[in-house]
Design a protein around this motif. Structure first.
Motif, PDB file in Angstrom:
ATOM      1  N   GLU A   1       0.832  -1.210   0.000  1.00 51.01           N
ATOM      2  CA  GLU A   1       0.000   0.000   0.000  1.00 51.01           C
ATOM      3  C   GLU A   1       0.867   1.261   0.000  1.00 51.01           C
ATOM      4  OE1 GLU A   1      -3.363   2.036  -0.495  1.00 51.01           O
ATOM      5  OE2 GLU A   1      -3.233  -0.144  -0.452  1.00 51.01           O
ATOM      6  N   ASN A   2       1.939   1.254   0.799  1.00 52.13           N
ATOM      7  CA  ASN A   2       2.849   2.406   0.824  1.00 52.13           C
ATOM      8  C   ASN A   2       3.507   2.620  -0.535  1.00 52.13           C
ATOM      9  OD1 ASN A   2       2.375   3.028   3.491  1.00 52.13           O
ATOM     10  ND2 ASN A   2       4.154   1.930   4.255  1.00 52.13           N
ATOM     11  N   ALA A   3       3.936   1.540  -1.177  1.00 54.87           N
ATOM     12  CA  ALA A   3       4.569   1.638  -2.492  1.00 54.87           C
ATOM     13  C   ALA A   3       3.582   2.196  -3.518  1.00 54.87           C
ATOM     14  CB  ALA A   3       5.083   0.279  -2.935  1.00 54.87           C
ATOM     15  N   LYS A   4       2.333   1.789  -3.400  1.00 59.53           N
ATOM     16  CA  LYS A   4       1.304   2.275  -4.322  1.00 59.53           C
ATOM     17  C   LYS A   4       1.085   3.773  -4.136  1.00 59.53           C
ATOM     18  CE  LYS A   4      -3.424   1.216  -5.699  1.00 59.53           C
ATOM     19  NZ  LYS A   4      -4.573   0.345  -5.438  1.00 59.53           N
ATOM     20  N   LYS A   5       0.974   4.224  -2.893  1.00 58.03           N
ATOM     21  CA  LYS A   5       0.749   5.641  -2.612  1.00 58.03           C
ATOM     22  C   LYS A   5       1.916   6.501  -3.076  1.00 58.03           C
ATOM     23  CE  LYS A   5      -2.154   5.028   1.446  1.00 58.03           C
ATOM     24  NZ  LYS A   5      -2.191   5.158   2.915  1.00 58.03           N
ATOM     25  N   ARG A   6       3.131   5.998  -2.916  1.00 66.96           N
ATOM     26  CA  ARG A   6       4.331   6.753  -3.244  1.00 66.96           C
ATOM     27  C   ARG A   6       4.744   6.623  -4.708  1.00 66.96           C
ATOM     28  NH1 ARG A   6       8.605   4.359  -0.609  1.00 66.96           N
ATOM     29  NH2 ARG A   6       9.846   6.182  -1.098  1.00 66.96           N
ATOM     30  N   ARG A   7       3.998   5.815  -5.470  1.00 65.94           N
ATOM     31  CA  ARG A   7       4.343   5.564  -6.878  1.00 65.94           C
ATOM     32  C   ARG A   7       5.782   5.057  -6.984  1.00 65.94           C
ATOM     33  NH1 ARG A   7       1.205   8.204 -10.929  1.00 65.94           N
ATOM     34  NH2 ARG A   7       3.153   8.586 -12.006  1.00 65.94           N
ATOM     35  N   ALA A   8       6.097   4.125  -6.097  1.00 62.30           N
ATOM     36  CA  ALA A   8       7.471   3.637  -5.942  1.00 62.30           C
ATOM     37  C   ALA A   8       7.993   2.922  -7.186  1.00 62.30           C
ATOM     38  CB  ALA A   8       7.556   2.708  -4.733  1.00 62.30           C
TER      39      ALA A   8
ATOM     40  N   GLN B   1      -1.794   3.320 -14.815  1.00 57.38           N
ATOM     41  CA  GLN B   1      -2.431   3.010 -13.532  1.00 57.38           C
ATOM     42  C   GLN B   1      -2.958   1.584 -13.521  1.00 57.38           C
ATOM     43  OE1 GLN B   1      -2.379   5.249 -11.025  1.00 57.38           O
ATOM     44  NE2 GLN B   1      -3.210   3.694  -9.689  1.00 57.38           N
ATOM     45  N   GLU B   2      -3.475   1.108 -14.659  1.00 61.27           N
ATOM     46  CA  GLU B   2      -3.998  -0.259 -14.734  1.00 61.27           C
ATOM     47  C   GLU B   2      -2.893  -1.287 -14.501  1.00 61.27           C
ATOM     48  OE1 GLU B   2      -4.512   1.748 -17.691  1.00 61.27           O
ATOM     49  OE2 GLU B   2      -6.332   2.584 -16.835  1.00 61.27           O
ATOM     50  N   MET B   3      -1.708  -1.039 -15.074  1.00 62.04           N
ATOM     51  CA  MET B   3      -0.607  -1.989 -14.928  1.00 62.04           C
ATOM     52  C   MET B   3      -0.152  -2.056 -13.472  1.00 62.04           C
ATOM     53  SD  MET B   3       3.232  -2.163 -16.591  1.00 62.04           S
ATOM     54  CE  MET B   3       2.648  -2.147 -18.253  1.00 62.04           C
ATOM     55  N   THR B   4       0.037  -0.919 -12.848  1.00 60.77           N
ATOM     56  CA  THR B   4       0.499  -0.940 -11.465  1.00 60.77           C
ATOM     57  C   THR B   4      -0.577  -1.497 -10.540  1.00 60.77           C
ATOM     58  OG1 THR B   4      -0.096   1.388 -11.202  1.00 60.77           O
ATOM     59  CG2 THR B   4       2.195   0.914 -11.706  1.00 60.77           C
ATOM     60  N   ASP B   5      -1.845  -1.163 -10.774  1.00 59.91           N
ATOM     61  CA  ASP B   5      -2.923  -1.716  -9.956  1.00 59.91           C
ATOM     62  C   ASP B   5      -2.966  -3.237 -10.076  1.00 59.91           C
ATOM     63  OD1 ASP B   5      -3.677   0.747  -9.027  1.00 59.91           O
ATOM     64  OD2 ASP B   5      -5.418   0.952 -10.357  1.00 59.91           O
TER      65      ASP B   5
ATOM     66  N   VAL C   1      -0.426  -5.270 -10.771  1.00 60.24           N
ATOM     67  CA  VAL C   1       0.724  -5.821 -10.054  1.00 60.24           C
ATOM     68  C   VAL C   1       0.470  -5.801  -8.550  1.00 60.24           C
ATOM     69  CG1 VAL C   1       3.166  -5.446  -9.493  1.00 60.24           C
ATOM     70  CG2 VAL C   1       2.403  -5.281 -11.851  1.00 60.24           C
ATOM     71  N   PHE C   2      -0.039  -4.680  -8.028  1.00 67.06           N
ATOM     72  CA  PHE C   2      -0.323  -4.573  -6.597  1.00 67.06           C
ATOM     73  C   PHE C   2      -1.392  -5.574  -6.174  1.00 67.06           C
ATOM     74  CE2 PHE C   2       1.287  -0.083  -7.065  1.00 67.06           C
ATOM     75  CZ  PHE C   2       2.441  -0.295  -6.330  1.00 67.06           C
ATOM     76  N   LYS C   3      -2.401  -5.771  -7.015  1.00 65.74           N
ATOM     77  CA  LYS C   3      -3.458  -6.727  -6.700  1.00 65.74           C
ATOM     78  C   LYS C   3      -2.897  -8.147  -6.623  1.00 65.74           C
ATOM     79  CE  LYS C   3      -7.817  -8.516  -8.469  1.00 65.74           C
ATOM     80  NZ  LYS C   3      -8.728  -8.539  -9.613  1.00 65.74           N
ATOM     81  N   LYS C   4      -2.076  -8.518  -7.597  1.00 68.27           N
ATOM     82  CA  LYS C   4      -1.482  -9.860  -7.597  1.00 68.27           C
ATOM     83  C   LYS C   4      -0.572 -10.068  -6.397  1.00 68.27           C
ATOM     84  CE  LYS C   4      -1.651 -10.627 -12.571  1.00 68.27           C
ATOM     85  NZ  LYS C   4      -0.880 -10.738 -13.813  1.00 68.27           N
ATOM     86  N   LEU C   5       0.212  -9.054  -6.046  1.00 69.27           N
ATOM     87  CA  LEU C   5       1.097  -9.167  -4.882  1.00 69.27           C
ATOM     88  C   LEU C   5       0.292  -9.333  -3.596  1.00 69.27           C
ATOM     89  CD1 LEU C   5       3.785  -6.451  -5.640  1.00 69.27           C
ATOM     90  CD2 LEU C   5       4.122  -8.918  -5.636  1.00 69.27           C
ATOM     91  N   THR C   6      -0.765  -8.559  -3.456  1.00 72.43           N
ATOM     92  CA  THR C   6      -1.610  -8.647  -2.264  1.00 72.43           C
ATOM     93  C   THR C   6      -2.246 -10.019  -2.155  1.00 72.43           C
ATOM     94  OG1 THR C   6      -2.050  -6.282  -2.399  1.00 72.43           O
ATOM     95  CG2 THR C   6      -3.527  -7.563  -1.030  1.00 72.43           C
ATOM     96  N   GLU C   7      -2.756 -10.551  -3.265  1.00 68.26           N
ATOM     97  CA  GLU C   7      -3.363 -11.882  -3.260  1.00 68.26           C
ATOM     98  C   GLU C   7      -2.338 -12.947  -2.894  1.00 68.26           C
ATOM     99  OE1 GLU C   7      -4.988 -12.306  -7.173  1.00 68.26           O
ATOM    100  OE2 GLU C   7      -6.720 -11.027  -6.735  1.00 68.26           O
ATOM    101  N   GLU C   8      -1.136 -12.814  -3.421  1.00 65.27           N
ATOM    102  CA  GLU C   8      -0.066 -13.767  -3.154  1.00 65.27           C
ATOM    103  C   GLU C   8       0.289 -13.784  -1.663  1.00 65.27           C
ATOM    104  OE1 GLU C   8       4.319 -14.140  -4.883  1.00 65.27           O
ATOM    105  OE2 GLU C   8       2.788 -13.724  -6.392  1.00 65.27           O
ATOM    106  N   ILE C   9       0.362 -12.607  -1.069  1.00 65.70           N
ATOM    107  CA  ILE C   9       0.689 -12.502   0.352  1.00 65.70           C
ATOM    108  C   ILE C   9      -0.429 -13.087   1.205  1.00 65.70           C
ATOM    109  CG2 ILE C   9       1.009 -10.850   2.235  1.00 65.70           C
ATOM    110  CD1 ILE C   9       2.531  -9.116   0.156  1.00 65.70           C
ATOM    111  N   GLU C  10      -1.675 -12.791   0.853  1.00 69.92           N
ATOM    112  CA  GLU C  10      -2.808 -13.323   1.617  1.00 69.92           C
ATOM    113  C   GLU C  10      -2.877 -14.826   1.514  1.00 69.92           C
ATOM    114  OE1 GLU C  10      -6.109 -11.185  -0.001  1.00 69.92           O
ATOM    115  OE2 GLU C  10      -5.698  -9.394   1.199  1.00 69.92           O
ATOM    116  N   ASP C  11      -2.555 -15.394   0.354  1.00 69.93           N
ATOM    117  CA  ASP C  11      -2.560 -16.844   0.167  1.00 69.93           C
ATOM    118  C   ASP C  11      -1.469 -17.519   0.998  1.00 69.93           C
ATOM    119  OD1 ASP C  11      -4.689 -16.641  -1.540  1.00 69.93           O
ATOM    120  OD2 ASP C  11      -3.490 -16.827  -3.369  1.00 69.93           O
TER     121      ASP C  11
END
Length: 85
Positions: free
Chosen positions: A49-56, A67-71, A73-83
């Motif tokens: 979330e911090n990386a997303k806000k900061r456009r890291a 924005q679609e590409m970064t969203d 990537v962030f969605k896939k990373l979040t799902e991977e972590i939750e899994d």
């Protein structure tokens, strides 16, 4: 040691996920051997979330990703972590 683009803390490479930019496409590098410029992020939803806000990723790779590409990537990373939890 590598630095997380979300929290800016240095951690051992094994504790971080590598994101690579190859031919203008962002993707997770599972084995750490993919060609292209890479950056690292913690396995934490807060760091993502911090990386997303900061456009890291835009800053780390010196590119303006859509924005679609970064969203995506962030969605896939979040799902991977939750899994993994």
């Amino acid at each position: 040691m590598r630095r997380c683009v979300g929290c800016m803390e240095s951690k051992p490479k094994a504790e971080l996920l590598r994101i690579v930019c190859s031919d203008g496409i962002l993707r997770r590098d599972g084995d750490g051997l993919a060609p292209g410029r890479g950056t690292y992020i913690c396995k934490s939803a807060l760091c993502i979330e911090n990386a997303k806000k900061r456009r890291a990723f835009n800053r780390a790779f010196r590119q303006n990703f859509s924005q679609e590409m970064t969203d995506d990537v962030f969605k896939k990373l979040t799902e991977e972590i939750e899994d993994a939890e």
